[in-house]
Design an enzyme around this catalytic site. Sequence first.
Site, PDB file in Angstrom:
ATOM      1  N   TYR A   1     -57.319  44.304 -24.225  1.00  0.00           N
ATOM      2  CA  TYR A   1     -58.209  43.747 -23.198  1.00  0.00           C
ATOM      3  C   TYR A   1     -59.233  42.774 -23.768  1.00  0.00           C
ATOM      4  CZ  TYR A   1     -56.447  47.180 -19.823  1.00  0.00           C
ATOM      5  OH  TYR A   1     -55.660  47.922 -18.962  1.00  0.00           O
TER       6      TYR A   1
ATOM      7  N   PHE B   1     -66.787  45.072 -16.571  1.00  0.00           N
ATOM      8  CA  PHE B   1     -65.806  46.135 -16.374  1.00  0.00           C
ATOM      9  C   PHE B   1     -65.016  46.478 -17.643  1.00  0.00           C
ATOM     10  CE2 PHE B   1     -63.978  42.105 -14.875  1.00  0.00           C
ATOM     11  CZ  PHE B   1     -62.827  42.005 -15.646  1.00  0.00           C
TER      12      PHE B   1
ATOM     13  N   ARG C   1     -44.791  40.332 -11.823  1.00  0.00           N
ATOM     14  CA  ARG C   1     -46.118  40.193 -11.199  1.00  0.00           C
ATOM     15  C   ARG C   1     -46.013  40.343  -9.682  1.00  0.00           C
ATOM     16  NH1 ARG C   1     -50.547  40.714 -14.158  1.00  0.00           N
ATOM     17  NH2 ARG C   1     -51.637  39.386 -12.695  1.00  0.00           N
TER      18      ARG C   1
ATOM     19  N   ARG D   1     -48.274  48.368  -6.339  1.00  0.00           N
ATOM     20  CA  ARG D   1     -49.664  48.694  -5.985  1.00  0.00           C
ATOM     21  C   ARG D   1     -49.827  48.906  -4.482  1.00  0.00           C
ATOM     22  NH1 ARG D   1     -51.488  44.180 -10.205  1.00  0.00           N
ATOM     23  NH2 ARG D   1     -51.732  45.496 -12.057  1.00  0.00           N
TER      24      ARG D   1
ATOM     25  N   ASN E   1     -54.991  51.238 -10.453  1.00  0.00           N
ATOM     26  CA  ASN E   1     -53.945  50.401  -9.849  1.00  0.00           C
ATOM     27  C   ASN E   1     -52.582  50.549 -10.523  1.00  0.00           C
ATOM     28  OD1 ASN E   1     -54.306  48.846 -12.147  1.00  0.00           O
ATOM     29  ND2 ASN E   1     -54.985  47.022 -11.067  1.00  0.00           N
TER      30      ASN E   1
ATOM     31  N   HIS F   1     -49.891  47.690 -15.443  1.00  0.00           N
ATOM     32  CA  HIS F   1     -50.321  46.421 -16.043  1.00  0.00           C
ATOM     33  C   HIS F   1     -49.068  45.627 -16.354  1.00  0.00           C
ATOM     34  CE1 HIS F   1     -52.064  43.444 -18.739  1.00  0.00           C
ATOM     35  NE2 HIS F   1     -50.987  43.660 -19.485  1.00  0.00           N
TER      36      HIS F   1
ATOM     37  N   GLU G   1     -48.882  40.764 -26.058  1.00  0.00           N
ATOM     38  CA  GLU G   1     -48.957  42.184 -25.701  1.00  0.00           C
ATOM     39  C   GLU G   1     -47.779  42.967 -26.264  1.00  0.00           C
ATOM     40  OE1 GLU G   1     -51.532  41.614 -21.604  1.00  0.00           O
ATOM     41  OE2 GLU G   1     -49.359  41.729 -21.444  1.00  0.00           O
TER      42      GLU G   1
END
Length: 159
Positions: free
Chosen positions: A49, A57, A85, A102, A112, A115, A126
Site C-alpha cells: 500500500y 486511511f 476490475r 463487491r 470490500n 483487491h 504486486e
Amino acid sequence: MEQTFIALKPDAVQRGYIGTIIERFERKGFKLVGLKLMQVSQQLAEKHYQEHTQKPFFKGLVSFITSGPIVAMVWEGNNVVESARKMMGATNPKDALPGTLRGDFAVDMGRNIVHGSDSAESAKREIGLFFSPDELLSGWHRSTESWVYEEAQKEPASV
C-alpha cells in the site's frame, strides 16, 4: 498473456468466499497460475500500500490486511487486469453493481473483500511482492483455452 494480482482480503476468507470467488474467475475463462493462503506481515502490507502512505486511511488499510489470512492469487488471460476490475465492481460497495464481487458480497468500504491490480504495471509490482517467479505456473495449458480465446495456443506449453 496478461497477468493480474488478486487478493481475497481477510473478510472474504473469514466469510467463506474463497471458492465462490475463484469459481467466478474460472468461469470467466481466466487461468489461475499462482495461489497461496498467507498471513500478510506489517512490512509487506506497507510495501503493498506504499502509494497510500500519506493518506489518512493508510493505517487502517495496513491494520485490516494484516488482521487475518488472505488468499493471494495470480490470474492470466487476455485483458485480465481490466476484466478483473470490472468483475470486482466499484471500490465502495455501495456503488458496486449487482453481479460484481463487491456488489454481491460487500457492504462497507473498509470490508470490500477483494483487491485487484489497477494496471499491468501495478500487477507486475504486486505479483513480485507476493510471489517469487518459481511459485508461478504460467506455462501450463488448459484444454478449454480454445473455447475461450480465438487465438488459443494449439499445443500444450511445457512446464
